[in-house]
Scaffold this active site. Structure first.
Site, short mmCIF file in Angstrom:
data_model
loop_
_atom_site.label_atom_id
_atom_site.label_comp_id
_atom_site.label_asym_id
_atom_site.label_seq_id
_atom_site.Cartn_x
_atom_site.Cartn_y
_atom_site.Cartn_z
N VAL A 14 66.07 123.51 -25.69
CA VAL A 14 65.72 124.92 -25.61
C VAL A 14 66.04 125.50 -24.23
CG1 VAL A 14 63.79 126.55 -25.68
CG2 VAL A 14 63.96 124.75 -27.41
N LYS A 38 69.89 113.93 -14.30
CA LYS A 38 70.21 115.00 -15.23
C LYS A 38 70.71 116.23 -14.46
CE LYS A 38 68.25 116.88 -19.44
NZ LYS A 38 67.02 117.25 -20.13
N THR A 89 56.18 119.71 -25.19
CA THR A 89 54.79 119.82 -25.64
C THR A 89 54.62 118.81 -26.78
OG1 THR A 89 55.45 121.61 -27.13
CG2 THR A 89 54.46 122.26 -25.05
N ASN A 206 57.77 128.62 -38.48
CA ASN A 206 58.18 127.24 -38.76
C ASN A 206 57.42 126.66 -39.95
OD1 ASN A 206 60.18 127.08 -36.89
ND2 ASN A 206 59.19 125.58 -35.56
N ALA A 250 67.54 121.08 -51.54
CA ALA A 250 66.67 119.90 -51.67
C ALA A 250 67.24 118.79 -50.80
CB ALA A 250 66.62 119.46 -53.12
N GLY A 255 62.66 117.20 -41.18
CA GLY A 255 62.29 116.42 -40.00
C GLY A 255 62.68 117.18 -38.75
N CYS A 258 60.74 119.80 -34.43
CA CYS A 258 59.89 121.00 -34.51
C CYS A 258 58.97 121.04 -35.74
CB CYS A 258 60.77 122.23 -34.50
SG CYS A 258 61.86 122.27 -33.08
N LYS A 261 56.03 118.43 -35.88
CA LYS A 261 55.08 118.64 -34.79
C LYS A 261 54.33 119.97 -34.99
CE LYS A 261 56.97 119.42 -30.65
NZ LYS A 261 56.51 120.62 -29.96
N LYS A 319 69.49 116.15 -39.26
CA LYS A 319 70.34 117.06 -40.03
C LYS A 319 71.73 116.97 -39.42
CE LYS A 319 69.49 121.15 -37.22
NZ LYS A 319 69.14 122.55 -37.18
C1 UGA Z 1 63.63 124.69 -36.63
C2 UGA Z 1 63.66 126.18 -37.03
O1 UGA Z 1 64.57 126.37 -38.10
C3 UGA Z 1 64.05 127.06 -35.85
O2 UGA Z 1 63.98 128.43 -36.22
C4 UGA Z 1 63.07 126.80 -34.70
O3 UGA Z 1 63.38 127.56 -33.55
C5 UGA Z 1 63.12 125.33 -34.33
O4 UGA Z 1 62.76 124.54 -35.49
C6 UGA Z 1 62.13 125.09 -33.22
O5 UGA Z 1 60.93 125.24 -33.44
O6 UGA Z 1 62.56 124.87 -32.08
P1 UGA Z 1 65.48 122.77 -36.29
O7 UGA Z 1 64.36 121.84 -35.94
O8 UGA Z 1 66.71 122.75 -35.45
O9 UGA Z 1 64.97 124.31 -36.28
O10 UGA Z 1 65.87 122.40 -37.76
P2 UGA Z 1 66.19 123.19 -39.13
O11 UGA Z 1 67.60 123.60 -39.18
O12 UGA Z 1 65.18 124.22 -39.39
O13 UGA Z 1 66.02 121.99 -40.17
C7 UGA Z 1 64.76 121.31 -40.30
C8 UGA Z 1 64.83 120.27 -41.39
O14 UGA Z 1 64.93 120.90 -42.67
C9 UGA Z 1 66.02 119.32 -41.30
O15 UGA Z 1 65.55 118.01 -41.54
C10 UGA Z 1 66.96 119.80 -42.38
O16 UGA Z 1 67.79 118.81 -42.90
C11 UGA Z 1 65.96 120.30 -43.43
N1 UGA Z 1 66.55 121.31 -44.35
C12 UGA Z 1 66.90 122.54 -43.90
C13 UGA Z 1 66.68 120.99 -45.68
O17 UGA Z 1 66.34 119.87 -46.13
N2 UGA Z 1 67.19 121.94 -46.55
C14 UGA Z 1 67.55 123.17 -46.11
O18 UGA Z 1 67.99 124.01 -46.98
C15 UGA Z 1 67.41 123.49 -44.77
#
Ligand code: UGA
Length: 432
Positions: A14, A38, A89, A206, A250, A255, A258, A261, A319
């Site tokens: 971030v 770093k 955090t 979230n 699906a 995971g 974010c 947690k 992902k």
């Molecule tokens: C997530 C939120 O989408 C962001 O908006 C937020 O800012 C971020 O957390 C954060 O709090 O910092 P991120 O953790 O990068 O972002 O991941 P996502 O793209 O949201 O995906 C989360 C999980 O959902 C992954 O495991 C992904 O594979 C899964 N997913 C997502 C699915 O299984 N199907 C979907 O259609 C979309």
């Protein structure tokens, strides 16, 4: 455009993305971190994470002089008007967000801040944090603003540059608006709220997205039983603008760093306030079930007993588009499989052999390509939606592998291609 120097404390996903993006908008940005290696490596333009477009932005910022990296929050805040806190955090082990790092930094920088400085919480923090930090900093002439990030790993730069909205919350609305001004050139709607609402917006957003995914995964489970197809179902849902077409895929559960947690932290906040939130509890439970169901499919594919069986895993990150393994469904599924005696051989485009040596995942052997991972395997399980798996040469896989079954945990493979290569496909939420 220079409106006052910006300091970003913490150069994780971030902080680094925010710092580099703010610099590219023309702001003067200094990023501070406590890890000397770093700081040195970022100063030389080496970005330690996989994030599309970030290398170029960091290089551009260093070259223009708008972006620099320094050791220590105390150095970074010198002369800064805006101080973004992008600090870890972590879960405190009890589901709550551990604020000790944020608190310690606030305490450290408090006396060093310029009069009129604005301290901005960017990391996801529990409701009430802005107020607490106000007290810790203890300065009448310093304002606290909550400005949550909505960046998705893998597309974080794009999300930053084209935000759906910018949220700023504070008891000092003028300070909140001033922070909003930093993003003015992006043209996104500005949502100005109290600090408490802003802090809640992040958790609510979230948790809502996690709930949507848990809902889809539960519908997928039901679809299998009633002879329906989750892809057809979501195709028929998505054009209703009240539902929308995002977050309907699906998979093996959600995971990352974010959702797990933040859902736990929100549940803890509800608990602390004696609010029952069964929908949130069910969201978390359904996510565990989604992983269990993938394990059930893999176990069934090898005849009901995983002991001594080799499972080839395609994909390990939480992902596609990231090298992040934190709370990855693929790793959690791996642990369950290993717990039943399975041997695991994995391929992921961003994970290399050193994972094997890492104490965290000693049960997984990492292969250099998907065919090598599948060699002699008893079953193949596709767990992360890397685009390369959609085009994989299954005829080539068929030559070396011991199995004729592929569990497709992301519904990526074409049933025709799988059948043509002589495999049996076990999809998710669809009929085999
Ligand atoms: C997530 C939120 O989408 C962001 O908006 C937020 O800012 C971020 O957390 C954060 O709090 O910092 P991120 O953790 O990068 O972002 O991941 P996502 O793209 O949201 O995906 C989360 C999980 O959902 C992954 O495991 C992904 O594979 C899964 N997913 C997502 C699915 O299984 N199907 C979907 O259609 C979309």
């Amino acid at each position: 455009m220079t409106v006052g120097k910006i300091a970003v404390i913490g150069t994780g996903y971030v902080g680094l993305t925010s710092g580099a993006c703010l610099a590219s908008l023309g702001h003067q940005v200094v990023c501070g971190d406590v890890v000397p290696e770093k700081v040195a490596s970022l100063s030389a333009g080496h970005v330690p994470i996989l994030e599309d477009g970030l290398d170029a932005l960091v290089a551009e910022g260093l070259a223009s002089g708008n972006l620099s990296f320094v050791l220590g929050a105390d150095v970074a805040v010198k002369g800064a008007k805006y101080i973004f806190l992008s600090l870890p955090t972590p879960d405190d082990g009890d589901g709550r967000a551990d604020l000790s790092i944020v608190r310690a930094v606030a305490k450290q920088i408090g006396p060093l801040l310029e009069p009129g400085a604005i301290v901005i919480t960017k990391s996801t923090v529990p409701v009430g944090t802005a107020k607490k930090l106000e007290k810790i900093i203890g300065r009448e002439d310093v304002a606290l603003v909550s400005n949550p990030e909505f960046l998705q790993e893998g597309t974080a730069v794009k999300n930053f540059m084209k935000p759906d909205r910018v949220v700023v919350g504070s008891s000092d609305l003028a300070a909140a608006r001033e922070v909003g001004e930093l993003y003015a050139s992006l043209g996104a709607p500005l949502v100005v709220t109290s600090a408490e609402s802003s802090e809640m917006i992040k958790y609510a957003a979230n948790a809502f997205l996690a709930m949507k995914l848990s809902f889809v995964n539960s519908i997928a489970a039901l679809a299998e039983e009633v002879g329906a197809d989750i892809q057809e179902i979501t195709r028929g849902m998505k054009d209703d603008p009240r539902i929308g077409d995002k977050f309907l895929k699906a998979g093996p559960g959600w995971g990352g760093s974010c959702f797990p947690k933040d859902t736990n932290a929100l549940a803890a906040i509800a608990d602390d306030h004696d609010i029952r939130f069964p929908l949130l509890d069910a969201t978390v439970t359904a996510n565990r079930q989604a992983k269990d169901r993938v394990v059930d499919k893999i176990r069934a594919a090898v005849g009901g007993d995983l002991e001594g069986k080799t499972v080839a895993l395609w994909g390990l990150t939480f992902k596609a588009g990231t090298d992040d393994l934190r709370d990855s469904p693929a790793l959690l599924i791996s642990k369950l499989l290993a717990g039943e005696g399975a041997l695991l051989r994995a391929y992921d485009p961003t994970v290399h052999e050193d994972l094997e040596a890492s104490a965290r995942n000693p049960e997984i052997t990492v292969a250099s390509d998907p065919h090598a991972a599948a060699e002699g395997a008893d079953v193949i399980a596709l767990l992360t939606e890397w685009p390369e798996f959609a085009d994989i040469d299954l005829q080539k896989t068929a030559v070396s592998t011991g199995t004729r079954t592929i569990v497709d945990g992301r519904n990526m493979l074409s049933p025709e291609a799988v059948t043509a290569a002589g495999f049996t496909l076990i999809p998710l939420g669809r009929q085999p």
